[in-house]
Structures are given as C-alpha cells and as structure tokens.
Design an enzyme around this catalytic site. Sequence first.
Site, PDB file in Angstrom:
ATOM      1  N   ARG A  33      12.313  13.144 -64.670  1.00 50.95           N
ATOM      2  CA  ARG A  33      12.362  12.670 -66.189  1.00 50.95           C
ATOM      3  C   ARG A  33      10.996  12.688 -66.864  1.00 50.95           C
ATOM      4  O   ARG A  33      10.694  12.629 -67.932  1.00 50.95           O
ATOM      5  CB  ARG A  33      12.574  11.097 -66.306  1.00 50.95           C
ATOM      6  CG  ARG A  33      14.197  11.199 -66.229  1.00 50.95           C
ATOM      7  CD  ARG A  33      14.699   9.613 -66.511  1.00 50.95           C
ATOM      8  NE  ARG A  33      14.592   8.930 -65.290  1.00 50.95           N
ATOM      9  CZ  ARG A  33      14.550   7.523 -65.393  1.00 50.95           C
ATOM     10  NH1 ARG A  33      14.914   6.836 -66.637  1.00 50.95           N
ATOM     11  NH2 ARG A  33      14.552   6.826 -64.282  1.00 50.95           N
ATOM     12  N   GLY A  96      17.377   7.372 -49.919  1.00 50.45           N
ATOM     13  CA  GLY A  96      17.160   6.068 -50.265  1.00 50.45           C
ATOM     14  C   GLY A  96      16.034   5.124 -50.014  1.00 50.45           C
ATOM     15  O   GLY A  96      15.216   5.940 -48.924  1.00 50.45           O
ATOM     16  N   TYR A 118       5.348   0.870 -54.491  1.00 49.25           N
ATOM     17  CA  TYR A 118       6.198   2.080 -54.957  1.00 49.25           C
ATOM     18  C   TYR A 118       4.676   2.675 -55.619  1.00 49.25           C
ATOM     19  O   TYR A 118       4.027   2.367 -56.477  1.00 49.25           O
ATOM     20  CB  TYR A 118       6.914   1.643 -56.240  1.00 49.25           C
ATOM     21  CG  TYR A 118       8.379   0.970 -55.875  1.00 49.25           C
ATOM     22  CD1 TYR A 118       8.908   0.952 -54.465  1.00 49.25           C
ATOM     23  CD2 TYR A 118       9.441   1.104 -56.864  1.00 49.25           C
ATOM     24  CE1 TYR A 118      10.044   0.559 -54.223  1.00 49.25           C
ATOM     25  CE2 TYR A 118      10.604   0.492 -56.754  1.00 49.25           C
ATOM     26  CZ  TYR A 118      10.853   0.337 -55.253  1.00 49.25           C
ATOM     27  OH  TYR A 118      12.384  -0.270 -54.936  1.00 49.25           O
ATOM     28  N   GLU A 176      22.944  -3.629 -56.229  1.00 48.36           N
ATOM     29  CA  GLU A 176      22.189  -2.435 -57.127  1.00 48.36           C
ATOM     30  C   GLU A 176      22.966  -2.285 -58.259  1.00 48.36           C
ATOM     31  O   GLU A 176      24.167  -2.662 -58.443  1.00 48.36           O
ATOM     32  CB  GLU A 176      22.181  -1.206 -56.469  1.00 48.36           C
ATOM     33  CG  GLU A 176      21.378  -1.037 -55.286  1.00 48.36           C
ATOM     34  CD  GLU A 176      19.936  -1.318 -55.723  1.00 48.36           C
ATOM     35  OE1 GLU A 176      19.319  -0.530 -56.506  1.00 48.36           O
ATOM     36  OE2 GLU A 176      19.240  -2.477 -55.364  1.00 48.36           O
TER      37      GLU A 176
HETATM   38  C1  UD1 Z   1      15.197   0.440 -56.523  1.00 48.63           C
HETATM   39  C2  UD1 Z   1      15.986  -0.788 -55.886  1.00 48.63           C
HETATM   40  C3  UD1 Z   1      16.055  -1.670 -56.909  1.00 48.63           C
HETATM   41  C4  UD1 Z   1      14.970  -2.059 -57.890  1.00 48.63           C
HETATM   42  C5  UD1 Z   1      14.304  -0.871 -58.438  1.00 48.63           C
HETATM   43  C6  UD1 Z   1      13.060  -1.256 -59.143  1.00 48.63           C
HETATM   44  C7  UD1 Z   1      16.744   0.015 -53.952  1.00 48.63           C
HETATM   45  C8  UD1 Z   1      17.892   0.482 -53.179  1.00 48.63           C
HETATM   46  N1  UD1 Z   1      16.886  -0.305 -55.016  1.00 48.63           N
HETATM   47  O1  UD1 Z   1      15.887   1.182 -57.508  1.00 48.63           O
HETATM   48  O2  UD1 Z   1      16.759  -2.771 -56.286  1.00 48.63           O
HETATM   49  O3  UD1 Z   1      15.369  -2.861 -58.777  1.00 48.63           O
HETATM   50  O4  UD1 Z   1      14.175   0.359 -57.356  1.00 48.63           O
HETATM   51  O5  UD1 Z   1      12.445  -0.133 -59.625  1.00 48.63           O
HETATM   52  O6  UD1 Z   1      15.893   0.137 -52.992  1.00 48.63           O
HETATM   53  N2  UD1 Z   1      11.983   6.632 -53.116  1.00 48.63           N
HETATM   54  C9  UD1 Z   1      11.573   7.324 -51.935  1.00 48.63           C
HETATM   55  N3  UD1 Z   1      12.557   7.891 -51.157  1.00 48.63           N
HETATM   56  C10 UD1 Z   1      13.914   7.927 -51.479  1.00 48.63           C
HETATM   57  C11 UD1 Z   1      14.243   7.040 -52.725  1.00 48.63           C
HETATM   58  C12 UD1 Z   1      13.279   6.401 -53.406  1.00 48.63           C
HETATM   59  O7  UD1 Z   1      10.545   7.429 -51.517  1.00 48.63           O
HETATM   60  O8  UD1 Z   1      14.602   8.267 -50.917  1.00 48.63           O
HETATM   61  C13 UD1 Z   1      10.781   6.122 -53.786  1.00 48.63           C
HETATM   62  C14 UD1 Z   1      10.777   6.540 -55.356  1.00 48.63           C
HETATM   63  O9  UD1 Z   1       9.921   7.510 -55.348  1.00 48.63           O
HETATM   64  C15 UD1 Z   1      10.215   5.158 -55.964  1.00 48.63           C
HETATM   65  C16 UD1 Z   1      10.884   4.115 -55.132  1.00 48.63           C
HETATM   66  O10 UD1 Z   1      11.381   4.613 -54.038  1.00 48.63           O
HETATM   67  O11 UD1 Z   1       8.931   5.194 -56.013  1.00 48.63           O
HETATM   68  C17 UD1 Z   1      12.075   3.557 -55.969  1.00 48.63           C
HETATM   69  O12 UD1 Z   1      13.237   4.539 -55.993  1.00 48.63           O
HETATM   70  P1  UD1 Z   1      14.018   4.681 -57.355  1.00 48.63           P
HETATM   71  O13 UD1 Z   1      15.128   5.797 -57.113  1.00 48.63           O
HETATM   72  O14 UD1 Z   1      13.147   4.793 -58.648  1.00 48.63           O
HETATM   73  O15 UD1 Z   1      14.602   3.164 -57.184  1.00 48.63           O
HETATM   74  P2  UD1 Z   1      15.952   2.562 -57.622  1.00 48.63           P
HETATM   75  O16 UD1 Z   1      17.017   3.199 -56.905  1.00 48.63           O
HETATM   76  O17 UD1 Z   1      16.242   2.930 -59.213  1.00 48.63           O
END
Ligand code: UD1
Length: 481
Positions: A33, A96, A118, A176
């Site tokens: 995005r 994930g 993060y 979630e």
């Molecule tokens: C995640 C949380 C959610 C929380 C939200 C806060 C989980 C399952 N969910 O949601 O409860 O409210 O963050 O923003 O944890 N990332 C990786 N590898 C992956 C997936 C993600 O490194 O395979 C990293 C992303 O770069 C990011 C962070 O993890 O920095 C969160 O990922 P994102 O997809 O933004 O979070 P949500 O799934 O929306």
Amino acid sequence: MVAYGISSGVHVGGVRRAVACSVVILAAGQGTRMRSDLPKVLHLVGGKPLLAHVVDTATQLGAARVCVVYGHGGDRVRAALSHLPITWVEQAEQLGTGHAVAQALPHLPHNDTMLVLYGDVPLIRPDTLHALLSAAAPSDDAPQGSLALLTAHVPDPSGYGRILRDDQDRVVGIVEDKDATRTQRSIREINTGILAVQGASLARWIAQLNPRNAQGEYYLTDIVERAVLDGVPVQAFQPNAITEILGVNHRAQLAELERAYQLRQAHDLMIVGVTLRDPARFDLRGTLTVGRDVEIDLDVLLEGNVHLGHRVRIGPYCCLKNVTLAADTEVRAHSVLEGVTAGEACILGPFARVRPGTKLGARVHVGNFVELKQTQVDEGSKINHLSYVGDAQIGRDVNIGAGTITCNYDGHHKHRTVLGDRAFIGSNTALVAPVEVGADATIGAGSTITRSAPPEALTLSRAPQETRPGWKRVTKKDSTV
Ligand code: UD1
Ligand code: MG
C-alpha cells in the site's frame, strides 16, 4: 558548550538499566500500500528509516541480540542498515507472524526474555517496552514468567486483532479481525502485536501453531491461548501515547507519524529549555545538542548533527545541516547552512548560504546574499553583502565589500584566495585565484585582482575615470537604422 542533548527518538532524562533480552523485529511484509519501489521499512521518519528507529530502540534497551525477519526487498534493507548490529533472518514466504517468529528462534538464545516488535511501528518508546520486559520476567508467583502484551483501546478497531477477556477481566485470547464474530468485532481493545515472553515458552508455543484460520496463516497471536493452557499469566499493558503503536501502511500514515515524531522531539527540546516559537513548525532529522536559552523561530529544519551553544538564536525559515554554532551566535531568517562551524557571537544572514567546509571565528558577520564555501574566516571579519567567497582563507578583522567574488575555478581546478589580517576589499572586487592579499592591504572598489597585492598598500586595477565635456548621446532622429 553543551549543557543538554537530545537525539532523535531518545526520551529526555532517560537513564535506563539494561535488561537481558533478545528482540525479534518483524519486517517481512510487502508494504504494497506504500505504492513504492522502496521497501516499506526503509521509508523515513525524522530522516531515519522506519526499521532503524525500531532497531535503535531495541539497542537502547540493551538487547543482547536484535534479529530482523526480512522478506520483500531484503537486499536493499540489509544494505541500507548494514551499519547496525542486526542478525538478519530471511522469511522467504510470508506465512504469518507466528511463522516469521519461528524463523528467528534458531538464531536466539532461548533462556532470554524475547521481545517482538514490528519494523513498521517506529515510535514505540523504551519506557513502554521496559514495562513489558519486567512483567515477562520470571518471578516467585510466575516461575515461567508472564506473557506481556501491549494492547490499546481505539475508537476504530477494524483490521486489528481483538483482545478477549473472561468475566474476571483476564486476557484469554486474541481473535483476528477476519476470524472474529460480530460481537467480538465490537471489542475496542486491540492487539498492537508487540509482546514480551520467556524464550523457552515462546519456542514451545510456536511449535504448536497451525494455520487453521480465515487467512491460512500461522498466527503469533494464538500463543495467548497456549499460555492460558500452560498456566502462564497473561498481562496486558497500554502505551502512554497511541502514536507509540501506530504502524505505517500508506503514505498518509507515514506523514502522520512524521508529525507525531517531530512534535515529540519538539516537546523534549522545550523540556530541556529550548524556546520553540511554534513546536508544530520545527523539524529535526538527526540529533541536536543544545546549550541554555537557545531560541528557534518558525519553520526551522535541522538535519544531521547539530550543536547549538548557549543563547544561540535561529531565525525563521532556516535550514541547518551538520552545523556547530558557539554561544551567542545568531542565524537570521532564510539562511541555509551546511557543514559549518562558527565561533561565538557570529551573525549570519538573513539570506546567507554557507556551504560545507566553512569555519568561522568569533564575531564574524556574514550578511545577505553571501555564499561561502570551503572557507576559513578569522575573528571579527565581515562579509556583509552579495558576495561569493570559496576556497579562501581570510584573516581577522578583514572587511569584504559588497559584490566581492573569489574567482576560484578556472574550468578545471579550484584555486585558493588568501586575505591577510585587516585587509579591506573594496566593493565589486574580483579576486582571481590563486591570489594573495597582504595584511592591512586595501583593494580599490571594482578591481580585478589577478596578482598578489602587497601588505599595507592600496592596490587597484580599473580604467582611470575620464570626463568628455560636451559629449552628446545619439538621438533617435540621428539614427540611420
Ligand atoms: C497483526 C496481528 C494483529 C494485530 C496487528 C497490529 C497476527 C496474526 N495479527 O495483524 O493481532 O492487531 O498485527 O498491527 O499477528 N510480518 C512478517 N511475516 C509475515 C507476516 C507479517 O514479517 O509472514 C510482519 C509484517 O511485516 C508486519 C507485522 O509482521 O511488520 C504484522 O503483519 P501485518 O500483516 O501487518 O499484521 P496483521 O496480520 O494485520
Ligand atoms: Mg496480515
């Protein structure tokens, strides 16, 4: 000279004890995005990549190891942050947040407290993380430590994981957004994603995760249920300010965080005694150290390492990059300074442009529309109007008249101009370098000086003035064209 200092993102007055912890920073997401060729975590807040903010915060905590899980644009991210002490771990497929943490675990000592951050949540503060780390540590009541979650109450929780509590208000799970029931979606307490827990527990729970959910992902959030089953207490903490937990998904959020970050720095500066005429119109992209009673007017941008001594005043609309100004120096409106060191009680501007390699002694005046580059100006000298002085060495108490130019470039090489103490350079002089003007020498206005001028003498080069009495201008009717 320096009485107080703040660096970008450093909480003022913060003397902290180190905690034995390892940090996992999740940064493998695509950042689609942002609509950018640059990986999301390399976008800047306060002139520093988002991820560098998080790594710096982890380092300030005294983390034994900082592990960054990267994916998209990994090489660029690694190259951009190669100066930081990071253990890099690739997550080739983004399966994930739980899967991301699993990639990091083999690289971390499991007897530490683990902190999950993060890479796109840059404004989290060390104090907040200290609270989580302390809560996660083993105690008599909780020999395996606790699972400490950072949660927040937000007006619009959509998209976030919701915190589930039992009838005694104990945290029992996170659901979630995509998996939540309608009732669960109305919960306003959200998971920020930031948590602390003992490494041994984390490793055990991560191994038990499965992707049976709406997104087919390994959710890190599922460890909460595991903790409850294992009898490990789950504690929720909230940050002091909501900006601490805000992430960047698109450029509007990036701008929002930039402003929040700048306001935080402005606030910290005011607390250490700096006058900011308007904290909303001040930007620092780097570090600033200040003496007492520094004043900064509207719309000032400071970059790199800036040091302002006691009572330094910066006028409105100025840009300063890598600048050190000693006490009582004043920079007037619309000046641009880069790579400059100035002694005490100098006056620069308005409209001064002072370029890298410039060193000014005490009480030097650099006035409007004056450009200096690679130049040393000794105590008490004045260059007050409309001049270019480059590659020059200027003695003390020299006066350089309006419109003086050092002709320092012959098309191939730069040459030096040396002016002795108390030299007086008449207005509109061209000093064709290499050239030297002796001490106490005077140069007549309008001269083009191509050879060295001796000390204590007047040197001038101009056509003698003549008058032709009775001379008439050409008039229109006389014209043959
Ligand atoms: C995640 C949380 C959610 C929380 C939200 C806060 C989980 C399952 N969910 O949601 O409860 O409210 O963050 O923003 O944890 N990332 C990786 N590898 C992956 C997936 C993600 O490194 O395979 C990293 C992303 O770069 C990011 C962070 O993890 O920095 C969160 O990922 P994102 O997809 O933004 O979070 P949500 O799934 O929306
Ligand atoms: Mg996701």
